[in-house]
Design a protein around this motif. Sequence first.
Motif, PDB file in Angstrom:
ATOM      1  N   GLN A  83       0.854  -1.186  -0.342  1.00 43.26           N
ATOM      2  CA  GLN A  83       0.008   0.153   0.053  1.00 43.26           C
ATOM      3  C   GLN A  83       1.458   1.616   0.119  1.00 43.26           C
ATOM      4  O   GLN A  83       2.810   1.550   0.203  1.00 43.26           O
ATOM      5  CB  GLN A  83      -0.820   0.716   0.849  1.00 43.26           C
ATOM      6  CG  GLN A  83      -0.031  -0.205   2.647  1.00 43.26           C
ATOM      7  CD  GLN A  83      -1.262   0.738   3.775  1.00 43.26           C
ATOM      8  OE1 GLN A  83      -2.395   0.106   3.799  1.00 43.26           O
ATOM      9  NE2 GLN A  83      -0.864   1.419   4.564  1.00 43.26           N
ATOM     10  N   SER A  84       0.345   2.216  -0.028  1.00 41.66           N
ATOM     11  CA  SER A  84       0.777   3.654  -0.791  1.00 41.66           C
ATOM     12  C   SER A  84       0.832   3.813   1.194  1.00 41.66           C
ATOM     13  O   SER A  84       0.652   3.542   1.935  1.00 41.66           O
ATOM     14  CB  SER A  84       0.232   4.896  -0.895  1.00 41.66           C
ATOM     15  OG  SER A  84       0.094   4.485  -2.698  1.00 41.66           O
ATOM     16  N   GLU A  85       1.935   5.216   1.235  1.00 35.99           N
ATOM     17  CA  GLU A  85       2.394   5.794   2.733  1.00 35.99           C
ATOM     18  C   GLU A  85       0.507   6.551   3.100  1.00 35.99           C
ATOM     19  O   GLU A  85       0.569   7.666   2.254  1.00 35.99           O
ATOM     20  CB  GLU A  85       3.559   6.609   3.424  1.00 35.99           C
ATOM     21  CG  GLU A  85       4.064   6.975   4.269  1.00 35.99           C
ATOM     22  CD  GLU A  85       5.636   7.315   4.503  1.00 35.99           C
ATOM     23  OE1 GLU A  85       5.412   7.985   5.342  1.00 35.99           O
ATOM     24  OE2 GLU A  85       6.081   6.664   3.160  1.00 35.99           O
ATOM     25  N   ALA A 107      -8.151   1.185   3.696  1.00 34.80           N
ATOM     26  CA  ALA A 107      -8.874   1.135   3.600  1.00 34.80           C
ATOM     27  C   ALA A 107      -9.796   1.618   2.684  1.00 34.80           C
ATOM     28  O   ALA A 107     -10.733   0.205   1.654  1.00 34.80           O
ATOM     29  CB  ALA A 107      -9.757   1.827   5.318  1.00 34.80           C
ATOM     30  N   ILE A 108      -9.882   2.443   2.017  1.00 37.12           N
ATOM     31  CA  ILE A 108     -10.867   2.606   0.627  1.00 37.12           C
ATOM     32  C   ILE A 108     -10.327   3.781  -0.211  1.00 37.12           C
ATOM     33  O   ILE A 108      -9.675   4.939  -0.340  1.00 37.12           O
ATOM     34  CB  ILE A 108     -12.389   3.182   1.596  1.00 37.12           C
ATOM     35  CG1 ILE A 108     -12.346   2.254   2.838  1.00 37.12           C
ATOM     36  CG2 ILE A 108     -13.149   2.946   0.253  1.00 37.12           C
ATOM     37  CD1 ILE A 108     -13.994   3.162   3.289  1.00 37.12           C
ATOM     38  N   SER A 109     -10.764   3.697  -1.724  1.00 37.04           N
ATOM     39  CA  SER A 109     -10.339   4.517  -2.756  1.00 37.04           C
ATOM     40  C   SER A 109     -11.815   4.454  -2.975  1.00 37.04           C
ATOM     41  O   SER A 109     -12.068   4.194  -3.165  1.00 37.04           O
ATOM     42  CB  SER A 109      -9.165   3.779  -3.544  1.00 37.04           C
ATOM     43  OG  SER A 109      -7.689   3.301  -3.318  1.00 37.04           O
ATOM     44  N   VAL A 110     -11.434   5.763  -3.502  1.00 34.62           N
ATOM     45  CA  VAL A 110     -12.783   6.639  -3.130  1.00 34.62           C
ATOM     46  C   VAL A 110     -12.757   7.830  -5.617  1.00 34.62           C
ATOM     47  O   VAL A 110     -12.309   8.412  -5.595  1.00 34.62           O
ATOM     48  CB  VAL A 110     -13.636   7.488  -2.779  1.00 34.62           C
ATOM     49  CG1 VAL A 110     -15.180   7.569  -3.096  1.00 34.62           C
ATOM     50  CG2 VAL A 110     -13.926   6.759  -1.293  1.00 34.62           C
ATOM     51  N   VAL A 111     -13.164   7.883  -6.245  1.00 31.81           N
ATOM     52  CA  VAL A 111     -13.253   8.456  -7.167  1.00 31.81           C
ATOM     53  C   VAL A 111     -15.145   8.640  -7.503  1.00 31.81           C
ATOM     54  O   VAL A 111     -15.659   8.197  -7.937  1.00 31.81           O
ATOM     55  CB  VAL A 111     -12.824   7.717  -8.645  1.00 31.81           C
ATOM     56  CG1 VAL A 111     -13.483   8.878 -10.077  1.00 31.81           C
ATOM     57  CG2 VAL A 111     -11.539   7.203  -8.277  1.00 31.81           C
ATOM     58  N   TRP A 114     -13.852   1.019  -3.930  1.00 24.59           N
ATOM     59  CA  TRP A 114     -13.155  -0.078  -3.493  1.00 24.59           C
ATOM     60  C   TRP A 114     -12.568  -0.716  -1.891  1.00 24.59           C
ATOM     61  O   TRP A 114     -11.611   0.609  -1.547  1.00 24.59           O
ATOM     62  CB  TRP A 114     -11.430   0.059  -4.545  1.00 24.59           C
ATOM     63  CG  TRP A 114     -11.974  -0.188  -6.037  1.00 24.59           C
ATOM     64  CD1 TRP A 114     -12.004  -0.789  -6.995  1.00 24.59           C
ATOM     65  CD2 TRP A 114     -12.188   1.068  -6.633  1.00 24.59           C
ATOM     66  NE1 TRP A 114     -12.259  -0.684  -8.440  1.00 24.59           N
ATOM     67  CE2 TRP A 114     -12.570   1.224  -7.937  1.00 24.59           C
ATOM     68  CE3 TRP A 114     -12.022   2.657  -6.488  1.00 24.59           C
ATOM     69  CZ2 TRP A 114     -12.111   1.627  -9.237  1.00 24.59           C
ATOM     70  CZ3 TRP A 114     -11.841   3.189  -7.294  1.00 24.59           C
ATOM     71  CH2 TRP A 114     -12.784   2.852  -8.803  1.00 24.59           C
ATOM     72  N   PHE A 115     -12.743  -1.238  -1.611  1.00 26.74           N
ATOM     73  CA  PHE A 115     -12.752  -1.455  -0.486  1.00 26.74           C
ATOM     74  C   PHE A 115     -11.826  -2.572  -0.020  1.00 26.74           C
ATOM     75  O   PHE A 115     -11.301  -3.261   0.078  1.00 26.74           O
ATOM     76  CB  PHE A 115     -13.561  -1.620   0.225  1.00 26.74           C
ATOM     77  CG  PHE A 115     -15.387  -0.920   0.621  1.00 26.74           C
ATOM     78  CD1 PHE A 115     -15.188   0.117   0.834  1.00 26.74           C
ATOM     79  CD2 PHE A 115     -16.070  -1.745  -1.025  1.00 26.74           C
ATOM     80  CE1 PHE A 115     -16.423   1.054   0.785  1.00 26.74           C
ATOM     81  CE2 PHE A 115     -17.103  -0.152  -1.127  1.00 26.74           C
ATOM     82  CZ  PHE A 115     -17.493   0.539   0.434  1.00 26.74           C
ATOM     83  N   HIS A 116      -9.755  -2.262   0.465  1.00 29.14           N
ATOM     84  CA  HIS A 116      -9.239  -2.694   0.233  1.00 29.14           C
ATOM     85  C   HIS A 116      -9.123  -3.547   1.547  1.00 29.14           C
ATOM     86  O   HIS A 116      -8.709  -4.576   1.272  1.00 29.14           O
ATOM     87  CB  HIS A 116      -7.934  -1.730   0.507  1.00 29.14           C
ATOM     88  CG  HIS A 116      -8.338  -1.138  -1.160  1.00 29.14           C
ATOM     89  ND1 HIS A 116      -8.128  -1.494  -2.190  1.00 29.14           N
ATOM     90  CD2 HIS A 116      -8.014   0.287  -0.662  1.00 29.14           C
ATOM     91  CE1 HIS A 116      -8.700  -0.452  -3.374  1.00 29.14           C
ATOM     92  NE2 HIS A 116      -7.829   1.094  -2.757  1.00 29.14           N
ATOM     93  N   ARG A 117      -9.485  -2.959   2.832  1.00 30.50           N
ATOM     94  CA  ARG A 117      -9.052  -3.747   4.071  1.00 30.50           C
ATOM     95  C   ARG A 117      -9.881  -3.587   5.547  1.00 30.50           C
ATOM     96  O   ARG A 117     -10.174  -2.333   5.332  1.00 30.50           O
ATOM     97  CB  ARG A 117      -7.888  -2.759   4.759  1.00 30.50           C
ATOM     98  CG  ARG A 117      -5.763  -3.542   3.956  1.00 30.50           C
ATOM     99  CD  ARG A 117      -5.570  -2.404   3.975  1.00 30.50           C
ATOM    100  NE  ARG A 117      -4.115  -3.462   3.068  1.00 30.50           N
ATOM    101  CZ  ARG A 117      -3.649  -2.969   1.881  1.00 30.50           C
ATOM    102  NH1 ARG A 117      -4.540  -1.564   1.863  1.00 30.50           N
ATOM    103  NH2 ARG A 117      -3.079  -3.266   1.560  1.00 30.50           N
ATOM    104  N   PRO A 118     -10.177  -4.554   5.829  1.00 32.98           N
ATOM    105  CA  PRO A 118     -11.557  -4.093   7.389  1.00 32.98           C
ATOM    106  C   PRO A 118     -11.261  -2.786   7.461  1.00 32.98           C
ATOM    107  O   PRO A 118      -9.816  -2.463   8.445  1.00 32.98           O
ATOM    108  CB  PRO A 118     -10.997  -5.102   7.686  1.00 32.98           C
ATOM    109  CG  PRO A 118     -10.359  -6.501   6.952  1.00 32.98           C
ATOM    110  CD  PRO A 118      -9.178  -5.693   6.105  1.00 32.98           C
TER     111      PRO A 118
END
Length: 293
Positions: free
Chosen positions: A118-120, A277-281, A238-242
């Motif tokens: 993951q990114s920082e 946790a999440i990416s959004v566009v 996109w939901f990456h992690r809990p």
Amino acid sequence: MSDALDDLLDLLDLERIERDCFRGRSRSAVIPRVFGGQVAAQALVAAGRTVPDDRFAHSLHAYFLRPGDPAAPIVYTVDRIRDGRSFAARRVVAIQHGQPIFHLSASFQTYEEGFEHQSEMPPAPDPETLPTTAELLPRYADRFLGPGTADRLIEARSAVDLRYAAEPPYGTAGTPREPRSQVWFRADGKLADDPLLHVCLATYVSDMTLLDSVLLAHGRGGWAVGDVVGASLDHAMWFHRPFRADEWLLYDQESPSSSNGRGLGQARIWTRDGRLAISVVQEGVIRAPRGRA
């Protein structure tokens, strides 16, 4: 749990009409249409109730087609597109007055081990050092159109503890800034452990501030100060992690482009301990009112 959060959770507890058909209602809105985050969250609830319990939401893609009527119920019909061994796909259409107002596609996945990176997480002030919405908005009350607008906005966001890391667009209208905005948010109370509930709460909040960065780039304060006419067009997550929506989440937002009366916002949502946790566009209509450049 606050009364406002209790009311929001009640809105998300859809009535099941038939096997794949649900009915929801709306809360009062600051603007005369249903809040887009509410429709998206309710549609995801409807989709999630048709998949096995061992699958979690990992993405959604949605289009806002027509303004929703807050006074009328919303019917959500779910199409079970596919149920595979690892993934399940659902399509949801929200209908009011016989017409579709919203369309969502969602995908659900069973947990599996795999590649991990993951990114920082970007720097941000501690949320406890920032003013609450109830503390912040009265500072700008004289900038809002019509009496009581600040109070109505506070009420509309009362289910969520949302804190701006810097001045919001309506606080610096007239002064263009870097097209970037950060807010911390969490539900205003303890939530049950159901993962779908936390994903739906984050979906609800994700539509509140994502286009702020577009406004900042042009020194616009938004609909609240009357210098912008806007509406959400589409939304993807996109939901990456809990994560838990009742614990602090950093919403780091930016706008790479605006053109043709549309503005694009993109964002990442981080847990307080630095997990992405999440990416959004999201893209939305961003226009000056008629007669105002």
